[in-house]
Design a protein around this motif. Structure first.
Motif, PDB file in Angstrom:
ATOM      1  N   ALA A 124      -3.247  56.975  84.828  1.00 17.67           N
ATOM      2  CA  ALA A 124      -3.544  57.685  84.804  1.00 17.67           C
ATOM      3  C   ALA A 124      -4.332  58.571  85.470  1.00 17.67           C
ATOM      4  O   ALA A 124      -4.992  57.120  85.904  1.00 17.67           O
TER       5      ALA A 124
ATOM      6  N   ASP B 135      -8.362  58.780  86.959  1.00 20.58           N
ATOM      7  CA  ASP B 135      -9.543  58.563  86.115  1.00 20.58           C
ATOM      8  C   ASP B 135     -10.600  59.719  87.326  1.00 20.58           C
ATOM      9  O   ASP B 135     -11.222  60.692  87.091  1.00 20.58           O
TER      10      ASP B 135
ATOM     11  N   ARG C  18      -1.834  53.801  82.111  1.00 20.57           N
ATOM     12  CA  ARG C  18      -1.257  53.977  80.491  1.00 20.57           C
ATOM     13  C   ARG C  18      -0.938  53.010  79.318  1.00 20.57           C
ATOM     14  O   ARG C  18       0.407  52.205  80.247  1.00 20.57           O
TER      15      ARG C  18
ATOM     16  N   SER D  38      -5.865  67.618  84.661  1.00 22.04           N
ATOM     17  CA  SER D  38      -7.047  67.449  83.774  1.00 22.04           C
ATOM     18  C   SER D  38      -6.175  65.882  82.030  1.00 22.04           C
ATOM     19  O   SER D  38      -4.958  65.984  82.415  1.00 22.04           O
ATOM     20  N   ARG D  39      -6.685  65.089  82.485  1.00 20.16           N
ATOM     21  CA  ARG D  39      -6.873  64.556  81.304  1.00 20.16           C
ATOM     22  C   ARG D  39      -5.661  65.164  80.088  1.00 20.16           C
ATOM     23  O   ARG D  39      -5.143  64.463  79.144  1.00 20.16           O
TER      24      ARG D  39
ATOM     25  N   GLU E 290      -2.511  65.112  80.344  1.00 23.69           N
ATOM     26  CA  GLU E 290      -2.439  63.724  80.506  1.00 23.69           C
ATOM     27  C   GLU E 290      -1.969  62.971  79.497  1.00 23.69           C
ATOM     28  O   GLU E 290      -0.975  62.489  78.989  1.00 23.69           O
ATOM     29  N   THR E 291      -2.495  63.767  78.227  1.00 17.69           N
ATOM     30  CA  THR E 291      -2.512  63.607  76.885  1.00 17.69           C
ATOM     31  C   THR E 291      -1.058  64.601  76.521  1.00 17.69           C
ATOM     32  O   THR E 291      -0.441  63.246  75.306  1.00 17.69           O
TER      33      THR E 291
ATOM     34  N   ASN F 292     -12.347  67.618  80.664  1.00 12.22           N
ATOM     35  CA  ASN F 292     -12.248  66.034  80.767  1.00 12.22           C
ATOM     36  C   ASN F 292     -12.155  65.222  78.786  1.00 12.22           C
ATOM     37  O   ASN F 292     -12.347  64.832  78.971  1.00 12.22           O
TER      38      ASN F 292
ATOM     39  N   PRO G 273      -9.935  64.712  76.940  1.00  9.62           N
ATOM     40  CA  PRO G 273      -8.228  63.962  76.623  1.00  9.62           C
ATOM     41  C   PRO G 273      -8.044  63.745  75.152  1.00  9.62           C
ATOM     42  O   PRO G 273      -6.535  63.775  74.530  1.00  9.62           O
TER      43      PRO G 273
END
Length: 368
Positions: free
Chosen positions: A51, A53, A113, A269-270, A273-274, A314, A316
């Motif tokens: 992931a 950052d 991850r 974004s995160r 990723e989620t 931002n 997640p």
């Protein structure tokens, strides 16, 4: 949770593009095998379960004599600095240091991850169930390509709970083959198709496409599929290019792939990723990642959704299903209005709708 930090050239930065072939890193062709930018290094790391950052530009502290030498190397005919005046100048400059960030290098902070596949699967299930309560969202995007389904045998990748499967049949498709990795979602879809009396026209196959790309080609050939369709699916596939090539090889000449995908790599974004999105797509991706297909049509939609994605990037832990009702009742209608009147003028959006054709040119005697 382990941290992986790397530094490399940022070949996509404005400075790198302006300097071009004169940039020192570009000149080291024997030494540098690959040139990364923020987009492709991020995609590469995600494919290998990292992931991102943050990514920041990084500069260097130079002695001015060294900096001058580096600048002179950018020119095929360097200035003569071996004269007495040049020697004095370089000696003077060697005493002065300066920090310089030309934004040609970047440092990437990433972390390994954990195995959150169960949580991700549950979130996707919740979203699909919430979105299935009102199918206007699906119909709106699919209406752009409605004519492509008429009298066709359609293979739907990631058929989920059948939210779009029934719409494909309502739009005149001859039959649908749904491929889905989650058996629980297939059962929900079958019940839905039974209720809508579509059972005789649809078949569901349990398959993890990421691990069975070659098997998918066999299904396309055996079912004589004309059109492959996916709605917010291919961004979950690690090797999307391999999948696209396999589909191309299996489809008959004149076959098509219809894609509805997240737009805008810049808003990755995160939140993405989620949900295990390996990427978001740009126009260049529609042209080049989908080769050897020919791009026939595309449309970028959902300006407000793009803005909302930026605002929540931002967060997640945000679950889309919780915000779906608000977006659908208010902002979705505004997005549709903006698309209708200003669609071709939108500076950016959150969703691409595209159609790609398989066209094999006949080989003439002259070409032979």
């Amino acid at each position: 949770g382990g941290i992986f930090i790397l530094s490399t050239i940022d070949s996509g930065s404005l400075s790198s593009k302006i300097i071009g072939k004169r940039l020192e890193d570009f000149r080291r062709l024997r030494e540098h095998l690959y040139f990364f930018n923020r987009k492709n290094i991020s995609s590469f790391l995600r494919m290998h379960n990292f992931a991102i950052d943050s990514i920041v530009s990084i500069g260097n502290t130079f002695r001015l004599d060294h900096l001058l030498n580096r600048i002179l190397l950018m020119y095929s005919k360097p200035w003569n600095i071996n004269s007495r005046l040049g020697t004095v100048l370089m000696k003077f400059l060697s005493r002065i240091s300066v920090y310089l960030n030309t934004h040609t290098k970047m440092i990437v902070f990433s972390r390994k991850r954990g195995d959150d596949s169960t949580l991700t699967t549950q979130r996707i299930r919740n979203d699909l169930m919430a979105m299935g309560e009102n199918l206007d969202y699906y119909r709106y995007y699919m209406n752009y390509v409605k004519s492509e389904f008429l009298n066709k045998t359609v293979l739907e990748l990631g058929s989920g709970t059948g939210n779009s499967s029934g719409i494909i049949l309502q739009m005149g498709a001859k039959s649908v083959v749904g491929v889905e990795r989650d058996p629980d979602l297939i059962e929900i879809a079958r019940k839905k198709m039974h209720k809508e009396e579509f059972e005789s026209k649809i078949e569901f196959i349990h398959m993890n496409i990421d691990e069975n790309i070659s098997e998918l080609g066999k299904i396309i050939r055996e079912r004589k599929v004309d059109v492959v369709f996916h709605f917010n699916f291919i961004e979950h596939i690690k090797k999307d290019i391999d999948l696209i090539k396999a589909i191309y090889e299996a489809l008959p000449n004149g076959g098509r792939i219809i894609s509805i995908v997240p737009a805008g790599s810049g808003i990755y974004s995160r939140f993405d990723e989620t949900y295990r999105h390996y990427r978001r797509y740009d126009v260049c991706d529609l042209k080049y990642r989908f080769e050897p297909f020919r791009l026939k049509y595309y449309r970028e939609c959902a300006l407000l959704k793009n803005i909302g994605w930026r605002l929540n990037k931002n967060n997640p832990n945000m679950e889309f299903s919780k915000y779906w009702a608000i977006y659908h009742l208010v902002f979705f209608m505004i997005d549709k209005t903006i698309d209708t009147f200003f669609g071709k003028l939108l500076p950016f959006g959150a969703t691409f709708v595209s159609v790609h054709d398989k066209i094999k040119h006949s080989v003439s005697n002259e070409d032979k």
